[in-house]
Design a protein around this motif. Structure first.
Motif, PDB file in Angstrom:
ATOM      1  N   ARG A  85      35.466  28.618  17.512  1.00 51.80           N
ATOM      2  CA  ARG A  85      35.831  29.017  18.872  1.00 51.80           C
ATOM      3  C   ARG A  85      36.943  28.117  19.406  1.00 51.80           C
ATOM      4  O   ARG A  85      37.881  28.579  20.065  1.00 51.80           O
ATOM      5  CB  ARG A  85      34.603  28.961  19.770  1.00 51.80           C
ATOM      6  N   GLN A  98      33.846  34.988  21.949  1.00 51.53           N
ATOM      7  CA  GLN A  98      34.933  34.156  22.456  1.00 51.53           C
ATOM      8  C   GLN A  98      35.062  34.198  23.976  1.00 51.53           C
ATOM      9  O   GLN A  98      35.326  33.188  24.616  1.00 51.53           O
ATOM     10  CB  GLN A  98      36.257  34.580  21.817  1.00 51.53           C
ATOM     11  N   ASP A 112      41.009  29.627  20.305  1.00 59.39           N
ATOM     12  CA  ASP A 112      41.440  29.697  21.703  1.00 59.39           C
ATOM     13  C   ASP A 112      42.403  28.550  21.985  1.00 59.39           C
ATOM     14  O   ASP A 112      42.157  27.422  21.572  1.00 59.39           O
ATOM     15  CB  ASP A 112      40.236  29.586  22.641  1.00 59.39           C
TER      16      ASP A 112
END
Length: 613
Positions: free
Chosen positions: A184, A429, A188
């Motif tokens: 994750r 996410q 991002d």
């Protein structure tokens, strides 16, 4: 600038484990190509790779010293202390003597005099580990803005640390394991403080001290952004910004090696170059810019780049009489397997956003290193003064998420479109991002009586400084140190950040445009064309052959059934993309997806990571 590594274990005699410490240290050779040093005590060992910048002969590390009262400490230090001369003079008055001209010795004496309080007195970029023999404590400290990296990994009875994950992984006690949270973080473009992609590994948070002793780990902040009333009028504010910048640039020009500037022709880099040129006179400062041969031959304006850099960089160079070099790259260089391998091993993780900017920055720095050892850069001005379009886009400002990840803002940052539906579902996410956003908002300092606009813009600025800027500083550090180049960032001076953070938003957009305050502070230094130039990001290739090269490489990955990335991809989507005719124009959206898949595959293959997903 250097690379540091260390290992503390209260159950071991480190004299018996120096081979491991040497292996850890040598992984950082590119960060410090000039010298290597190893130091140990009973339960601790430090390693150091040196890039010699100040006091080329006397600043060798690790360094040890005894205090006036008999205390004893050793340090392994990465970075620069820009106010070390003032601190040395102060320490001399207090009875300390010095045998070198280095900032390292001043740092060590400062610790022996003030303990961890020395961090409050430092102006610079730094990451260091200190061993206090009397207290049997390891102290890890990172600079306020997080310019220099510092990682650590707690193990049973001990702790391992280093400038980069690779130094920590050179210790056989440390596993290479990545779980869903790590992925994750990877996918991002938000750098969560302290977090890394690797299970059990942490970064020292910017402006923090981590202490490790027999009783365990303690953490504390010695600096955070604070909200305070701004009492200066506009004219005084403009003058104060200019005064801080002049002082900062003057401090950051101290070096015993050749220095230069990174010059794009934008407001930020032009301001730094102009200030450096004034200080450097009558000598001629060197400046460097980068672009792509395809862009020069036929630049095409797009949604974020309205003009090519080259004419503006030349104009500023002529204005300040710098010795300017234009470094032109082509797609073949960006696709070169050796270059991409070096980028990966500099980052220790897949570069899942910024695309071709990683190899292009590496190539730029590699060329600069042939001429200079220190470069000054305009990084952080956009975050401080509100330069990005998402500071002015109402939809991004009002969004309940990080503004740079809103529709339109994120299109050039990367892509997870080729990941398998199963993996995307497991990642969740959006939920992870929302939790990270809410946690960041809870940190933002509040000023009573502040207008709604100033309150929200303070939040936006805080998010940019603590979650977005870190991605840029990390990229610049990794690519520059991969070739042994020190890059300094004057806009990250904490005095400037503190002052402008508390400046009302209307002062920052006084002329109705981005970075009005900086423009007003620097207008007498710059040609009018540069002063009025619209914000343009770091250049990206517009050559369709780059995307086509990525597609050919992914086709090779799919032709090998043992490619480790295949279980993570949506093979139907990837196959459809690969079957399309070759691209005739640049498609950043497609490139981002291709880059993610290819970097993932290379990382899994070369780093032998255990995925716990």
């Amino acid at each position: 600038m250097c690379g540091i590594a260390g290992w503390v274990d209260f159950q071991l005699n480190m004299k018996m484990h120096l081979k491991t410490l040497e292996s850890m240290t040598r992984t950082l050779e590119n960060r410090g190509p000039d010298a290597e040093g190893i130091w140990h005590d009973t339960h601790v060992a430090f390693g150091h790779r040196r890039l010699s910048i100040i006091d080329l002969e006397g600043g060798r590390q690790p360094m040890e010293a005894a205090g006036i009262s008999g205390d004893y400490a050793a340090v392994t230090f990465c970075g620069e202390i820009y106010n070390f001369i003032e601190l040395r003079n102060e320490l001399k008055v207090l009875g300390h003597s010095f045998r070198t001209e280095s900032d390292t010795e001043v740092l060590l004496a400062g610790y022996l005099q003030w303990g961890v309080g020395v961090a409050d007195r430092l102006n610079g970029m730094y990451a260091f580990g200190i061993w206090d023999r009397r207290r049997e404590e390891l102290i890890l400290v990172r600079d306020r803005m997080g310019i220099k990296p510092l990682y650590y990994f707690p193990i049973r009875g001990g702790l391992v640390f280093g400038s980069e994950p690779k130094a920590i992984f050179a210790n056989s006690l440390v596993p290479r394991r990545v779980s869903l949270d790590g992925l994750r973080e990877m996918f991002d473009m938000v750098k969560t403080p302290e977090s890394t992609i690797y299970d059990g590994m942490f970064e020292v948070r910017p402006g923090h001290v981590v202490t490790f002793s027999r009783s365990g780990i303690r953490k504390r902040a010695y600096w955070t952004l604070q909200a305070a009333p701004h009492t200066d009028n506009y004219e005084t504010t403009v003058q104060t910004v200019r005064a801080i910048l002049e002082d900062t640039v003057r401090r950051q020009m101290v070096a015993d090696v050749p220095i230069c500037t990174l010059l794009s022709g934008g407001l930020d880099s032009s301001t730094i170059t102009a200030l450096v040129a004034r200080e450097f006179a009558p000598r001629q400062i060197r400046s460097f810019s980068v672009d792509f041969s395809r862009n020069v031959q036929g630049f095409e304006a797009d949604a974020v780049r309205g003009s090519a850099d080259a004419p503006y960089a030349r104009a500023l160079s002529e204005h300040v009489s710098s010795a300017h070099s234009e470094i032109l790259l082509d797609s073949n260089e960006l696709l070169d397997p050796d270059v991409r391998s070096r980028v990966l091993h500099a980052t220790d993780m897949p570069p899942t956003y910024w695309g071709d900017m990683w190899p292009s920055l590496y190539l730029l720095f590699r060329e600069i290193r042939r001429h200079s050892t220190v470069a000054l850069s305009g990084e952080a001005a956009d975050e401080i003064f509100g330069g990005y379009q998402w500071f002015r886009n109402p939809a991004a400002v009002q969004a309940n998420t990080f503004p740079w990840l809103t529709t339109g803002s994120s299109r050039y940052f990367g892509g997870s479109q080729l990941l398998s539906p199963y993996l995307l579902k497991r990642l969740e996410q959006e939920s992870y991002r929302q939790d990270a956003y809410n946690a960041a908002l809870r940190e933002v300092p509040v000023l009573n009586g502040e207008s709604e606009q100033d309150r929200r813009m303070r939040e936006i600025t805080y998010l940019n400084l603590t979650r977005f800027l870190q991605t840029l500083l990390d990229r610049k550090d990794r690519m520059s140190m991969a070739v042994g180049l020190e890059v300094r960032v004057p806009f990250c001076d904490h005095r400037l950040v503190e002052y402008v953070f508390n400046t009302p938003w209307q002062m920052k957009i006084a002329d109705g445009r981005e970075k009005s305050l900086l423009r007003a502070s620097a207008k007498d230094l710059l040609p009018e064309s540069i002063c009025n130039r619209v914000k343009t990001p770091y250049p990206a290739t517009q050559d369709p052959s780059y995307e086509n090269g990525l597609r050919r490489e992914l086709l090779e990955v799919f032709s090998d059934r043992n490619s480790p990335v295949l279980p993570l991809l949506d093979t139907a989507k990837a196959d459809a993309l690969l079957k399309r005719v070759e691209a005739a124009t640049s498609q950043p959206y497609n490139r981002g997806s291709l880059e993610v898949a290819l970097w993932l595959n290379r990382w899994l293959k070369e780093y032998k990571v255990e995925l716990a997903i």
